[in-house]
Design a protein around this motif. Structure first.
Motif, PDB file in Angstrom:
ATOM      1  N   LEU A 286       0.667  -1.168  -0.095  1.00  0.00           N
ATOM      2  CA  LEU A 286      -0.004   0.178   0.001  1.00  0.00           C
ATOM      3  C   LEU A 286       0.751   1.389   0.148  1.00  0.00           C
ATOM      4  O   LEU A 286       0.762   2.112  -0.818  1.00  0.00           O
ATOM      5  N   SER A 287       2.093   1.364   0.995  1.00  0.00           N
ATOM      6  CA  SER A 287       2.690   2.440   1.315  1.00  0.00           C
ATOM      7  C   SER A 287       3.647   2.830  -0.118  1.00  0.00           C
ATOM      8  O   SER A 287       3.890   3.783  -0.454  1.00  0.00           O
ATOM      9  N   SER A 288       3.880   1.602  -0.912  1.00  0.00           N
ATOM     10  CA  SER A 288       4.832   1.790  -2.089  1.00  0.00           C
ATOM     11  C   SER A 288       3.796   1.705  -3.217  1.00  0.00           C
ATOM     12  O   SER A 288       4.619   1.985  -4.197  1.00  0.00           O
ATOM     13  N   ALA A 289       2.666   1.569  -3.041  1.00  0.00           N
ATOM     14  CA  ALA A 289       1.750   1.363  -4.307  1.00  0.00           C
ATOM     15  C   ALA A 289       2.223   0.437  -5.311  1.00  0.00           C
ATOM     16  O   ALA A 289       2.218   0.770  -6.444  1.00  0.00           O
ATOM     17  N   ASP A 290       2.568  -0.752  -4.715  1.00  0.00           N
ATOM     18  CA  ASP A 290       3.122  -1.842  -5.609  1.00  0.00           C
ATOM     19  C   ASP A 290       2.208  -2.932  -5.785  1.00  0.00           C
ATOM     20  O   ASP A 290       1.759  -3.524  -4.623  1.00  0.00           O
ATOM     21  N   VAL A 291       1.904  -3.303  -6.959  1.00  0.00           N
ATOM     22  CA  VAL A 291       0.879  -4.165  -7.207  1.00  0.00           C
ATOM     23  C   VAL A 291       1.351  -5.652  -6.769  1.00  0.00           C
ATOM     24  O   VAL A 291       0.355  -6.290  -6.359  1.00  0.00           O
TER      25      VAL A 291
ATOM     26  N   GLU B 155      -6.880  -5.845  -2.794  1.00  0.00           N
ATOM     27  CA  GLU B 155      -7.706  -5.693  -3.657  1.00  0.00           C
ATOM     28  C   GLU B 155      -7.690  -4.211  -3.918  1.00  0.00           C
ATOM     29  O   GLU B 155      -7.805  -3.601  -5.183  1.00  0.00           O
ATOM     30  N   ALA B 156      -7.657  -3.379  -2.893  1.00  0.00           N
ATOM     31  CA  ALA B 156      -7.657  -1.898  -2.876  1.00  0.00           C
ATOM     32  C   ALA B 156      -6.531  -1.364  -3.682  1.00  0.00           C
ATOM     33  O   ALA B 156      -6.601  -0.524  -4.396  1.00  0.00           O
ATOM     34  N   VAL B 157      -5.430  -1.899  -3.083  1.00  0.00           N
ATOM     35  CA  VAL B 157      -4.069  -1.475  -3.582  1.00  0.00           C
ATOM     36  C   VAL B 157      -4.141  -1.809  -5.337  1.00  0.00           C
ATOM     37  O   VAL B 157      -3.693  -0.715  -6.122  1.00  0.00           O
TER      38      VAL B 157
END
Lengths: 227, 227
Positions: free
Chosen positions: A145-150, A210-212
């Motif tokens: 989440l904090s690195s926006a990494d899928v 899922e949100a990320v």
């Protein structure tokens, strides 16, 4: 915070998104600690952890209220679009999941107090192992989440099967033990609920995954998308 | 739909809010039926309800996806403000709660299948009574939502204490029975989880009550606000 790493030049708007990301990171850190302390309390059948857990829950709830306030403010004053819109909506969802994880961790810690009334139960080790997997899931999805990494988010999403498998094994063995020895009914039921709460926390970790995924790719993470 | 009874003249915007309200009403109707069928299945220890429950869950999940899509669309194209903003955010939250209620109802129905493997358990009647209260809570809060009426929402919010009390009594008695008769361990654990699921559904009803309160009054429903 990478969560708000968008094309904004440093503006008040960008700062507001940063603050939202900070709130989520703080919530995440708090619930992670909650969960670690709760599982350790169950393993040691230690009731003394309750006040600390309760205090932390108050902080988590306050942060959730703060996130919701910030999101409403962003919608009202900034009308976010595209990536920012998805980020803002995702923040709202993740905050809901984290608040619930904190609540479940609290429930687990409270069961530690109940377990202190009984002799140790052999299957506590299995709870510890299940707990270790769920803590790992939570930590990894919060990093994603904090690195926006899928990619790590998708990995967490898939790892939920292992949690379900271990949970089912634990339930089966616990029921067998309880049937053979009625003295295990009381502590056994507490262990079963602890295990159920851990399994639920795993579900919330997949919700966050899922949100990320949605935040970064604008498309939902569904069964068909699996490799 | 009263949920979208705002000052809009009939416009495309107003229609979009109406559709959002319709989605929620349909979700509410579906999960209410899910819950009724699930409790009745547990009481009759009837495993045959599973496919019906599964089919309805698919519909509920599709509606939740639809609500989220509509909310994102509203934010992106209409930038709702004031009442409309609160309504849109509340719709998102209520949809999350209703999806979860549907999921818990499904879990209850699946336990009915597990219970079919055992002889009837005396405490099933208490589950039925707990279920009746929770169904009433859910129905009343959904009515409060569709009529945007705060007073019944606050009433539902307060009635959660009764659910908790009945749940705790049921757990105590069930544990006693299981300790006395090891043949009750298997079905007893299923009954305990059914009761826990019902108690959780009660929590979601109070969440929805809070969303209705916030939607209508713009202030949160908190302990201090109680009369």
């Amino acid at each position: 915070m990478a969560l708000s790493r968008t094309s904004h030049i440093v503006t008040a708007y960008g700062e507001e998104l940063d603050q939202l990301a900070d709130d989520l990171a703080r919530m995440g850190g708090l619930v992670e600690t909650q969960l670690e302390k709760a599982i350790s309390a169950v393993v040691r059948r230690d009731a003394s952890v309750k006040p600390d857990i309760k205090a932390r829950e108050v902080q988590v709830n306050a942060l959730q209220v703060d996130v919701e306030r910030r999101v409403l403010r962003l919608f009202a004053l900034r009308q976010p679009l595209a990536t920012d819109l998805r980020m803002t909506i995702s923040a709202l969802k993740v905050a809901t999941d984290l608040e619930r994880v904190g609540d479940l961790a609290k429930n687990i810690a409270y069961r530690a107090g109940d377990l202190a009334d009984y002799a140790p139960v052999a299957l506590t080790q299995q709870v510890e192992r299940l707990g270790a997997i769920v803590i790992k899931q939570l930590r990894e999805v919060l990093d994603a989440l904090s690195s926006a990494d899928v990619e790590p988010a998708v990995r967490v999403w898939h790892s939920d099967d292992e949690v379900d498998e271990r949970y089912n094994t634990l339930v089966r063995e616990m029921l067998m033990s309880m049937t053979e020895d009625s003295g295990l009914v009381g502590p056994g039921v507490h262990i079963l609920f602890v295990a159920k709460n851990l399994e639920r926390i795993g579900d919330h970790a997949t919700n966050i995954a899922e949100a990320v995924h949605f935040m970064v790719t604008a498309s939902p993470l569904v069964e068909d998308a699996q490799s």
